[in-house]
Design a protein around this motif. Sequence first.
Motif, PDB file in Angstrom:
ATOM      1  N   GLY A   1     -12.343   0.834   0.595  1.00  0.00           N
ATOM      2  CA  GLY A   1     -13.566   0.584  -0.161  1.00  0.00           C
ATOM      3  C   GLY A   1     -13.902   1.664  -1.171  1.00  0.00           C
ATOM      4  N   LEU A   2     -13.046   2.666  -1.295  1.00  0.00           N
ATOM      5  CA  LEU A   2     -13.343   3.768  -2.205  1.00  0.00           C
ATOM      6  C   LEU A   2     -13.001   3.409  -3.641  1.00  0.00           C
ATOM      7  CD1 LEU A   2     -11.963   6.798  -0.171  1.00  0.00           C
ATOM      8  CD2 LEU A   2     -14.325   6.083  -0.407  1.00  0.00           C
ATOM      9  N   LEU A   3     -13.849   3.824  -4.547  1.00  0.00           N
ATOM     10  CA  LEU A   3     -13.575   3.619  -5.961  1.00  0.00           C
ATOM     11  C   LEU A   3     -12.663   4.714  -6.500  1.00  0.00           C
ATOM     12  CD1 LEU A   3     -17.140   2.583  -7.144  1.00  0.00           C
ATOM     13  CD2 LEU A   3     -15.205   1.109  -6.655  1.00  0.00           C
ATOM     14  N   LEU A   4     -12.762   5.895  -5.916  1.00  0.00           N
ATOM     15  CA  LEU A   4     -11.915   7.012  -6.305  1.00  0.00           C
ATOM     16  C   LEU A   4     -11.459   7.704  -5.036  1.00  0.00           C
ATOM     17  CD1 LEU A   4     -10.722   8.966  -8.420  1.00  0.00           C
ATOM     18  CD2 LEU A   4     -12.865  10.241  -8.272  1.00  0.00           C
ATOM     19  N   ALA A   5     -10.156   7.740  -4.825  1.00  0.00           N
ATOM     20  CA  ALA A   5      -9.586   8.390  -3.652  1.00  0.00           C
ATOM     21  C   ALA A   5      -8.608   9.453  -4.138  1.00  0.00           C
ATOM     22  CB  ALA A   5      -8.901   7.368  -2.757  1.00  0.00           C
ATOM     23  N   ASP A   6      -9.165  10.557  -4.610  1.00  0.00           N
ATOM     24  CA  ASP A   6      -8.357  11.599  -5.225  1.00  0.00           C
ATOM     25  C   ASP A   6      -8.026  12.725  -4.255  1.00  0.00           C
ATOM     26  OD1 ASP A   6      -6.974  12.621  -7.362  1.00  0.00           O
ATOM     27  OD2 ASP A   6      -8.691  13.739  -8.157  1.00  0.00           O
ATOM     28  N   GLY A   7      -8.617  12.702  -3.073  1.00  0.00           N
ATOM     29  CA  GLY A   7      -8.386  13.765  -2.093  1.00  0.00           C
ATOM     30  C   GLY A   7      -7.136  13.500  -1.274  1.00  0.00           C
ATOM     31  N   PRO A   8      -6.938  14.303  -0.247  1.00  0.00           N
ATOM     32  CA  PRO A   8      -5.765  14.143   0.607  1.00  0.00           C
ATOM     33  C   PRO A   8      -5.731  12.772   1.282  1.00  0.00           C
ATOM     34  CG  PRO A   8      -6.903  16.200   1.073  1.00  0.00           C
ATOM     35  CD  PRO A   8      -7.769  15.430   0.155  1.00  0.00           C
ATOM     36  N   ASN A   9      -4.540  12.165   1.316  1.00  0.00           N
ATOM     37  CA  ASN A   9      -4.336  10.877   1.960  1.00  0.00           C
ATOM     38  C   ASN A   9      -3.617  11.131   3.283  1.00  0.00           C
ATOM     39  OD1 ASN A   9      -3.701   8.286   2.750  1.00  0.00           O
ATOM     40  ND2 ASN A   9      -2.902   7.654   0.773  1.00  0.00           N
TER      41      ASN A   9
ATOM     42  N   SER B   1     -12.402  19.835   0.196  1.00  0.00           N
ATOM     43  CA  SER B   1     -11.191  19.807   1.013  1.00  0.00           C
ATOM     44  C   SER B   1     -11.470  19.339   2.433  1.00  0.00           C
ATOM     45  CB  SER B   1     -10.521  21.174   1.018  1.00  0.00           C
ATOM     46  OG  SER B   1     -11.315  22.104   1.717  1.00  0.00           O
ATOM     47  N   LYS B   2     -12.715  19.200   2.815  1.00  0.00           N
ATOM     48  CA  LYS B   2     -13.041  18.762   4.164  1.00  0.00           C
ATOM     49  C   LYS B   2     -13.205  17.244   4.255  1.00  0.00           C
ATOM     50  CE  LYS B   2     -14.840  23.157   5.493  1.00  0.00           C
ATOM     51  NZ  LYS B   2     -15.555  23.873   6.464  1.00  0.00           N
ATOM     52  N   THR B   3     -12.855  16.559   3.175  1.00  0.00           N
ATOM     53  CA  THR B   3     -12.915  15.108   3.140  1.00  0.00           C
ATOM     54  C   THR B   3     -11.539  14.578   2.762  1.00  0.00           C
ATOM     55  OG1 THR B   3     -15.214  15.184   2.434  1.00  0.00           O
ATOM     56  CG2 THR B   3     -14.051  13.121   2.109  1.00  0.00           C
ATOM     57  N   ALA B   4     -11.065  13.611   3.510  1.00  0.00           N
ATOM     58  CA  ALA B   4      -9.774  12.990   3.237  1.00  0.00           C
ATOM     59  C   ALA B   4      -9.948  11.479   3.344  1.00  0.00           C
ATOM     60  CB  ALA B   4      -8.731  13.478   4.225  1.00  0.00           C
ATOM     61  N   HIS B   5      -8.901  10.767   3.030  1.00  0.00           N
ATOM     62  CA  HIS B   5      -8.966   9.302   3.150  1.00  0.00           C
ATOM     63  C   HIS B   5      -7.699   8.786   3.805  1.00  0.00           C
ATOM     64  CE1 HIS B   5      -6.254   8.562  -0.300  1.00  0.00           C
ATOM     65  NE2 HIS B   5      -6.779   9.686  -0.764  1.00  0.00           N
ATOM     66  N   VAL B   6      -7.795   7.577   4.316  1.00  0.00           N
ATOM     67  CA  VAL B   6      -6.677   6.929   4.990  1.00  0.00           C
ATOM     68  C   VAL B   6      -6.779   5.430   4.725  1.00  0.00           C
ATOM     69  CG1 VAL B   6      -7.901   6.678   7.192  1.00  0.00           C
ATOM     70  CG2 VAL B   6      -5.430   6.797   7.186  1.00  0.00           C
ATOM     71  N   ASP B   7      -5.650   4.757   4.585  1.00  0.00           N
ATOM     72  CA  ASP B   7      -5.631   3.311   4.334  1.00  0.00           C
ATOM     73  C   ASP B   7      -5.416   2.588   5.668  1.00  0.00           C
ATOM     74  OD1 ASP B   7      -5.311   0.710   3.496  1.00  0.00           O
ATOM     75  OD2 ASP B   7      -3.979   1.218   1.831  1.00  0.00           O
TER      76      ASP B   7
ATOM     77  N   TYR C   1     -14.570  14.792   7.454  1.00  0.00           N
ATOM     78  CA  TYR C   1     -14.756  13.368   7.177  1.00  0.00           C
ATOM     79  C   TYR C   1     -13.422  12.760   6.781  1.00  0.00           C
ATOM     80  CZ  TYR C   1     -19.583  14.924   6.743  1.00  0.00           C
ATOM     81  OH  TYR C   1     -20.797  15.489   6.981  1.00  0.00           O
ATOM     82  N   VAL C   2     -13.129  11.592   7.348  1.00  0.00           N
ATOM     83  CA  VAL C   2     -11.969  10.819   6.926  1.00  0.00           C
ATOM     84  C   VAL C   2     -12.498   9.425   6.610  1.00  0.00           C
ATOM     85  CG1 VAL C   2      -9.705   9.913   7.524  1.00  0.00           C
ATOM     86  CG2 VAL C   2     -10.399  12.158   8.380  1.00  0.00           C
ATOM     87  N   LEU C   3     -12.375   9.038   5.354  1.00  0.00           N
ATOM     88  CA  LEU C   3     -12.903   7.762   4.885  1.00  0.00           C
ATOM     89  C   LEU C   3     -11.795   6.726   4.789  1.00  0.00           C
ATOM     90  CD1 LEU C   3     -15.012   9.253   1.958  1.00  0.00           C
ATOM     91  CD2 LEU C   3     -15.814   8.682   4.256  1.00  0.00           C
ATOM     92  N   ASN C   4     -12.160   5.468   4.959  1.00  0.00           N
ATOM     93  CA  ASN C   4     -11.210   4.382   4.758  1.00  0.00           C
ATOM     94  C   ASN C   4     -11.068   4.169   3.258  1.00  0.00           C
ATOM     95  OD1 ASN C   4      -9.616   2.123   4.816  1.00  0.00           O
ATOM     96  ND2 ASN C   4     -11.009   0.886   6.031  1.00  0.00           N
ATOM     97  N   SER C   5      -9.891   4.337   2.735  1.00  0.00           N
ATOM     98  CA  SER C   5      -9.687   4.268   1.287  1.00  0.00           C
ATOM     99  C   SER C   5      -9.815   2.858   0.738  1.00  0.00           C
ATOM    100  CB  SER C   5      -8.327   4.849   0.898  1.00  0.00           C
ATOM    101  OG  SER C   5      -7.282   4.128   1.506  1.00  0.00           O
TER     102      SER C   5
END
Length: 166
Positions: free
Chosen positions: A147-155, A25-31, A141-145
Amino acid sequence: MKQIKTLLIAAVIFLSGNQAINAQSKTAHVDVSEIMSKMPAMLEAQKQLEKLSGTYDTEYKGMVEEYQNKLKKYEQEASTVTEAVNDTRSKEVQDMQKRIVDYRDNAQKELQQKESEIVKPIMEKVKVSIAKVGKAKGFQYVLNSEGLLLADGPNLTADVKKDLGF
């Protein structure tokens, strides 16, 4: 004694499972691409760059047209003028070619530089907003979605857009 051992094992399993859930839950993604493409400041920047590019294109096309017209004229008159005139014209055409190539190269450099000047502050604003929203929601952590192969966490894309005012 057996009940205490079973209870202890169950507690360990529960706590380790709970830790795994907390870590996820401490990792999310954003486009970031979506945000940048729809951001009003970026849309305005693109209009400015298109206008500047159009100006360069118009000037470039004018130079090329002038070059082609002179070249055509000189080729038609080549047999009727002296060799000295043909040499002078040849040098003039070569100079025009060089000016056209230099203009094109400089225009591309200036356009890239202008794009960097305009986009850099917008990107910084997006990064600050992503960090602000991520921290406010408790993410490490907030990753740029993109390049992600799986972005199943919070957007967080919608939250960042809201923070940026659009």
